[in-house]
Design an enzyme around this catalytic site. Structure first.
Site, mmCIF file in Angstrom:
data_model
loop_
_atom_site.group_PDB
_atom_site.id
_atom_site.type_symbol
_atom_site.label_atom_id
_atom_site.label_comp_id
_atom_site.label_asym_id
_atom_site.label_seq_id
_atom_site.Cartn_x
_atom_site.Cartn_y
_atom_site.Cartn_z
ATOM 1 N N HIS A 155 0.698 -0.881 0.293
ATOM 2 C CA HIS A 155 0.260 -0.074 -0.197
ATOM 3 C C HIS A 155 0.950 1.644 -0.013
ATOM 4 O O HIS A 155 1.666 1.269 1.276
ATOM 5 C CB HIS A 155 -0.889 -0.100 1.647
ATOM 6 N N CYS A 156 1.010 1.690 -1.259
ATOM 7 C CA CYS A 156 1.942 3.148 -1.115
ATOM 8 C C CYS A 156 0.962 4.117 -0.772
ATOM 9 O O CYS A 156 0.426 4.882 -1.882
ATOM 10 C CB CYS A 156 2.066 3.090 -2.470
#
Lengths: 143, 448
Positions: B191-192
């Protein structure tokens, strides 16, 4: 001898149960369904026919996900256009999904509805399962 | 005059039962605005443009990312390009422009594309899976049974498929549940927070394009600004004069200098991942390198050829979105309200909707449980109203403070450090989640 139903008649029938054909992951993450014949369908339909349906579906999904010249060309072209081409063009996968939807509809009309069964397109279940709805067998010959 | 007439009529009207106007007693049959699937989506994503755009609940630092890129590039085009065009070549703004366009487009696509979210199981599916799994206690709701796993052999290697309690499915291989977005994502990478979305099967190629083009852009701007300052300080004028003549260049230099290393490092790391057909998640967990203790012998998904791996990850066929955001929520009494329901699916241009009458009925009949996954006993008229409220409750909630803790964890770190150590930044969902879950609920820790 089971009464033959048409698609319209199934609307009025009550749902007895649902059978779920799960995904087969032995070949990796590609979309493939198990061809094992579910026990609940034994009284309703022919094993051969069921396996043929699932196998055809598997082949169609394999065609959609095939890595070949065509998909590479599509991918490279998309990359060069900064992927904006996906906004205007239908991808190969989507074209095959349309084929699959048509195939399922055909199978339902010709084979499954007369037996009181209904196949649900796996895309509506997130490509997790092939859902087969079993409708109760009842006399609707008067209709 | 008129009112007197009305008053005269009234007593007579009272004697005879007047039929109330048709719409009033039957509000349910009035064609109300049909809701789209994205409006009742159970995950924590947010949707824009009527379901066309998907982002995570918290946009993370996406505005910061966009701002930095726009400001730095803007300053470059305004202050450095004129000088360089005059003294060098006019190719410079052209190349810069192309890179800039690539960066922005791929960033927006990474942020707004569905990463490969798996829709949650319908109640019937969940019940079917439950039946297949042994559940000795059965009725006790307080104790959660041990995590369920299924083993499958892929390419002569045993892979364990875990059961996701939130989505009620056995996760396909390479799928992981993102606690921030509360969804299972296929081929979950990480998850960026920089792009404000998960990176998964469907948007990994956009993400890769983004970081590669950004590293080129940063390096390019850095090089051009250095050249610019060098040219200005020629003739004995000195660097200080050059900086005074073009102060914006100083800012660009600082930003580019600090970001180029981290972004280049990240690009290099992801190039390695692409070439070996690995995800960040797998690399960190050491699924295929024996770190986790099992004597594993390699990635079963790899084609053992760098070119084939790269082609399959970056140029492979683009899978469709599985969550059908813009479809319409069928009401439970779809069979009776068929005329209304059939018209609506015609608006959708996606593959899985057929617009013909009886077949449309069958579609809606078979699809009706699709989104009532959390309220199996809902009554038809109330279902659409109560759906949003009911949806969160049955979901076994992971610790609610997770997203906030994660968010502050990232904000407190400097921008550079998160990029310098791509592994730690990308691993943020995992160690954090296991920390919080271990502290709060030991049963959760083995789930992820």
């Amino acid at each position: 001898m089971a009464e033959t139903h048409s698609l319209q008649d199934l609307r009025q029938a009550a749902v007895t149960s649902k059978v779920f054909v799960q995904r087969d992951y032995t070949s990796g993450t590609i979309c493939k369904f198990q061809t094992k014949f579910p026990a609940e369908l034994e009284s309703r339909m022919d094993k051969q026919q069921f396996e043929e349906t699932i196998q055809t579906l598997n082949n169609l999904y394999a065609e959609a996900e095939k890595l070949g010249g065509r998909s590479y060309l599509e991918g490279c072209l998309a990359c060069l256009t900064a992927y904006t081409i996906f906004l205007c063009m239908e991808t190969h996968y989507e074209k095959v999904l349309k084929k699959i939807a048509k195939y399922i509809q055909e199978q339902n009309e010709k084979i499954y509805a007369p037996l009181g069964l209904l196949l649900t397109d796996p895309i509506e279940r997130g490509l997790r399962v092939v859902e087969i709805t079993i409708f109760e067998d009842r006399s609707i010959g008067s209709r | 005059m008129k009112t007197r007439e009305y008053q005269q009529i009234d007593p007579q009207a009272l004697a005879t039962p007047t039929p109330t106007p048709p719409p009033r007693p039957l509000p349910e049959h009035k064609p109300r605005r049909a809701r789209r699937n994205w409006e009742v989506f159970p995950g924590k994503n947010r949707f824009f443009c009527d379901g066309r755009i998907v982002v995570a609940r918290q946009s993370g630092v996406l505005p910061l990312t966009l701002g930095l890129i726009l400001i730095t590039s803007g300053l470059f085009f305004i202050f450095d390009c004129p000088f360089l065009v005059k003294h060098l070549t006019s190719c410079i703004p052209a190349i810069g422009g192309v890179l800039f366009v690539f960066v922005i487009i791929s960033l927006l696509q990474t942020s707004f594309t569905d990463p490969g979210i798996l829709p949650r199981a319908t109640p019937e599916e969940a019940a079917d899976i439950e039946k297949q799994i042994d559940n000795p206690t059965g009725s006790s709701s307080s104790y959660r049974p041990p995590p369920r796993t299924k083993e499958v052999v892929i390419n002569q290697q045993v892979v364990k498929l875990k059961y996701c309690f939130t989505c009620k499915i056995f996760r396909p291989p390479r799928t992981s549940h993102c606690s921030l977005c509360d969804n299972c994502v296929e081929r979950f990478d990480h998850h960026c927070p920089w792009v404000g979305n998960c990176v998964g099967k469907r948007n990994y190629r956009f993400f890769y394009t983004f970081i590669v083009s950004l590293s080129f852009l940063t390096a390019f701007i850095f090089g051009c600004v250095t050249t610019h300052l060098a040219l200005r300080s020629q003739g004995g004028k000195g660097i200080v004069f050059a900086l005074q003549a073009s102060p914006a260049s100083a800012l660009e230099l600082v930003v580019c200098f600090f970001s180029v290393w981290s972004i280049l490092g990240l690009s290099g790391f992801h190039t390695y991942l692409v070439a070996s057909n690995l995800t960040t998640n797998e690399d960190i967990k050491g699924s295929w390198s024996g770190k986790s203790g099992n004597e594993v012998v390699g990635n079963p998904y790899s084609y053992n050829s760098i070119i084939k791996n790269c082609c399959s990850v970056l140029c492979g066929p683009m899978p469709p979105s599985l969550i059908d955001r813009r479809g319409f929520v069928p009401s439970d009494d779809s069979v009776q309200t068929s005329p209304v329901e059939i018209e609506l699916p015609a608006a959708k241009n996606d593959i899985n909707m057929c617009t013909q009458g009886p077949k449309g009925l069958l579609e809606t009949a078979s699809r009706s449980p699709l989104l009532t996954s959390s309220c199996p006993q809902a009554k038809p008229p109330a279902v659409l109203e109560t759906l949003p409220e009911i949806v969160p409750s049955p979901v076994p909630e992971p610790p609610k403070s997770t997203p906030h803790k994660h968010h502050s964890h990232h904000r407190s770190r400097a921008k550079q450090s998160t990029h310098h150590t791509p592994k730690t930044s990308n691993s943020s969902p995992r160690p954090h989640h296991s920390h919080s879950s271990r502290a709060r609920d030991p049963k959760f820790s083995s789930l992820r």
